[in-house]
Design an enzyme around this catalytic site. Structure first.
Site, short mmCIF file in Angstrom:
data_model
loop_
_atom_site.label_atom_id
_atom_site.label_comp_id
_atom_site.label_asym_id
_atom_site.label_seq_id
_atom_site.Cartn_x
_atom_site.Cartn_y
_atom_site.Cartn_z
N GLU A 1 36.72 45.55 49.94
CA GLU A 1 36.48 44.56 48.89
C GLU A 1 37.60 43.52 48.96
O GLU A 1 38.76 43.84 48.73
CB GLU A 1 36.49 45.29 47.54
CG GLU A 1 35.97 44.49 46.38
CD GLU A 1 36.19 45.21 45.04
OE1 GLU A 1 36.34 44.51 44.03
OE2 GLU A 1 36.23 46.46 45.01
N ASP B 1 41.45 42.42 34.92
CA ASP B 1 42.47 43.07 35.74
C ASP B 1 43.75 43.36 34.99
O ASP B 1 44.18 42.60 34.14
CB ASP B 1 42.78 42.18 36.96
CG ASP B 1 41.66 42.25 37.99
OD1 ASP B 1 41.38 43.37 38.45
OD2 ASP B 1 41.06 41.21 38.28
#
Lengths: 397, 255
Positions: free
Chosen positions: B45, B56
């Site tokens: 990824e 995040d």
């Protein structure tokens, strides 16, 4: 133009092409829950009664609509000031926090989180959390905490925990990111009490509806004073745009009312130190909303600048983006210097020291050509006590 | 480049690694992908750095900030991947926040992905409804499909809806958290992995968020098809060289 609803989004939360909820799946259940319930709750009789009672007894509403005689003489028009600076905690921000705290309680939430830049929304949130005995966590950029130390102390006195946002540029946009991350980590018991008409749907609509009390009062007060319900001009400053949304709300679908939005040009539009999103922004996504924002051509969000901490948000709410592109509102911008001079002028002519944010709205009086019969309403969104240091430094007082 | 579904259909627990493009150094993309492929990860990824990554935690935020300071641009990443195209067999997927893709141009983004052989993208802040209404046609025209996330709070109806539209795997977010959680997995998470695996979805299930070592990998993979690790690898890269990547991967797999 006649058929458009400028003050409310469509069923998907869009004002024209702006708005929506561009959120990670982790926030979906919370946003969905809010979206499905907010209208029913805030339009219920029970909520209205409690909300209006608190606005009256606790906030001090209705705030006066004051005819500014000397200012009117100077600018040759009939200028009225909506005195949001007289609200408890010193600005319009509390109209929204009172409403959202009641909503949070109805949704059964126990823990309140919020972002703040200059600290005004943080103080207004900490205030209603104290009132309702709810846990309060305020995210504030580490840099802003240093710049706005008195508001940090106020929030602490009111029982809030202040968490410094250490990411990114350590200012308002990062505090907002941190609040959203907190919500992702605490999806069950936490309510995110957002401070402006920004963020994912339904927040822009929710905050606009809770601030709409400002224009509702103006209509009644203006009628009492002038036998007119609609002014010729409504003027407000726009950062994210909550005070503007509030004072525009009832007038947006009245085409004869001219709507003026005033942004912070900072040191000048082309200096690289500005917050004039209508001139410098492009279409993008910020904090879950599709709107105009200041960014690089690669889509990285840039840091705005204004002498006024309440106006340095890198975007504008989706309602305002739509008012701009549909030409319903005229967007103007004024520099730090112009705003500071307008603040000083208002102090000397009317005996009112405005917040620097609000002073921006007054600075455009220099640039508008009024007819003598024009009725002009300006939102005096906050008082200037918090800005004394900036005024001192600027004018060597 | 191998097909993503070919890899997903293999009969072992899949391990995927996330890294932030442009970190630690601007031009490390190719050496990181080569090192990961040599360590036999199943797919990779590649993260597009963003100034405001809402989903995040601190580790990926910091790596993104560094990558942007290094001068990262989306066009540069496509150039790097294009140059690597014929040297790499492991499937790549791209992860990026929607604003970055919107500014690059959605159609141009899809077309460049297709050009390189990328079939899937993860766009955490592009919800299902908006994708279907405004962007699905453009993605499908270029044979690109998005990977959607589910969380412990997702309703069964929502999960079935996501399963229906998915072409490869569903990204199962392990717990209510941003990336890089360090708590490990308790009963709640294990019950959730079990509950989802019993739904008999047509899509494969890959778990991410909070997978960081052999223990969490084994726990999360037990009832699913595998895991994605991000923050733990970024942290490894801060302390170690890219060519030591195999040590990290072997420790996850307990080889």
């Amino acid at each position: 133009m006649k058929n458009l609803q400028y003050n409310s989004p469509d069923k998907n939360g869009f004002y024209g092409e702006f708005g929506g909820a561009f959120i990670p799946e982790m926030l979906y259940p919370n946003i969905k829950n809010l979206e499905e319930n907010y209208l029913e709750i805030i339009e219920s009789d029970e909520f209205r009664e409690e909300y209006l009672q608190l606005l009256k007894d606790y906030v001090g509403r209705p705030t006066p609509l004051y005819f500014a005689k000397r200012l009117s003489e100077k600018y040759k028009a009939n200028i009225y000031l909506k005195r949001e600076d007289l609200c408890h905690t010193g600005a319009h921000k509390i109209n929204n926090t009172v409403g959202q705290i009641l909503l949070a309680k109805k949704l059964g939430k126990k823990r309140i989180i919020a972002e703040t830049g200059a600290g005004q929304h943080g103080v207004a949130t900490a205030t209603v959390c104290a009132l309702m005995n709810l846990d309060c966590i305020i995210y504030m950029g580490e840099i802003d905490m240093k710049r706005q130390a008195p508001n940090v102390a106020r929030m602490r006195m009111l029982g809030a925990k202040i968490k410094p946002a250490l990411s990114g540029s350590k200012t308002l946009k990062d505090a907002t990111n941190e609040a959203i991350r907190d919500w992702i980590n605490n999806p069950e018991d936490t309510y995110y009490l957002i401070g402006s008409v920004v963020g994912p749907h339904p927040y822009p609509d929710l905050v606009a509806k809770l601030q709409a009390i400002i224009s509702q009062e103006v209509q009644e007060q203006l009628y009492e004073k002038t036998q007119k319900r609609n002014p010729d001009y409504v003027i407000a400053c726009v950062g994210g745009g909550s005070n503007a949304a509030g004072i525009y709300y009832e007038f947006l679908n009245q085409p004869e009312v001219k709507i003026i939005a005033v942004e912070a040009a900072g040191k000048g539009i082309d200096t690289g130190q500005s917050a004039a999103t209508s001139k410098l922004g492009t279409l993008g996504i910020i904090h879950g909303s599709k709107t105009l924002l200041m960014q690089t051509k690669d889509g990285q969000i840039t840091e705005p600048y204004s002498i006024s901490a309440g106006l340095d948000y890198p975007g504008i709410g989706p309602m305002h983006a739509h008012l701009l592109t549909s030409k319903r509102a005229r967007f103007m911008s004024v520099t730090d210097d112009e705003a500071m001079s307008a603040g000083l002028l208002l102090s000397k002519t009317e005996g009112i020291i405005p917040a620097i944010e609000s002073a921006h709205a007054f600075a455009v009086l220099e640039h508008l050509n009024f007819k003598k019969s024009d009725v002009v309403v300006i939102n005096l969104s906050g008082r200037g006590d918090k800005d004394l240091e900036s005024y001192i430094n600027h004018f060597n007082l | 480049m191998k097909k993503l579904n070919t890899v997903l259909n293999q009969n072992h627990k899949k391990l995927s690694i996330y890294f932030t493009a442009g970190f630690p150094e601007l031009n490390d993309t190719s050496s990181i992908i080569k090192a990961l492929e040599a360590s036999h990860v199943d797919f990779i990824e590649v993260g597009l750095p963003y100034s405001d990554p809402l989903a995040d935690g601190p580790t990926i935020q910091e790596s993104s900030k560094k990558a942007l300071e290094n001068g990262f641009t989306t066009q540069l990443l496509f150039q790097q991947l294009h140059d690597l195209k014929n040297q790499c067999d492991v499937p790549l997927i791209l992860m990026g926040y929607f604003n970055v893709i919107l500014q690059f141009g959605v159609e141009k983004f899809c077309s460049q992905c297709q050009n390189i052989g990328i079939e899937a993208v993860i766009i955490p802040d592009l919800p299902l409804e908006i994708y279907e209404k405004d962007y699905r046609k453009i993605f499908e025209k270029h044979n690109i499909h998005p990977i959607f996330l589910i969380t412990p709070q997702s309703s069964e109806k929502r999960i079935r809806q996501i399963d229906e539209i998915s072409h490869s795997f569903i990204y199962m977010v392990s717990s209510a958290s941003t990336t890089g959680g360090t708590k490990g997995f308790g009963d709640n998470e294990l019950k959730y992995f079990d509950r989802i695996s019993k739904m008999q979805l047509k899509s494969k299930l890959i778990t991410g968020f909070g997978v960081k070592d052999n223990k969490t990998f084994e726990q999360a993979a037990a009832n699913t098809d595998g895991c994605i690790i991000g923050s733990a690898y970024i942290n490894f890269l801060k302390e170690n060289k890219i060519n030591q990547t195999a040590e990290f991967i072997n420790q996850i797999r307990n080889y």
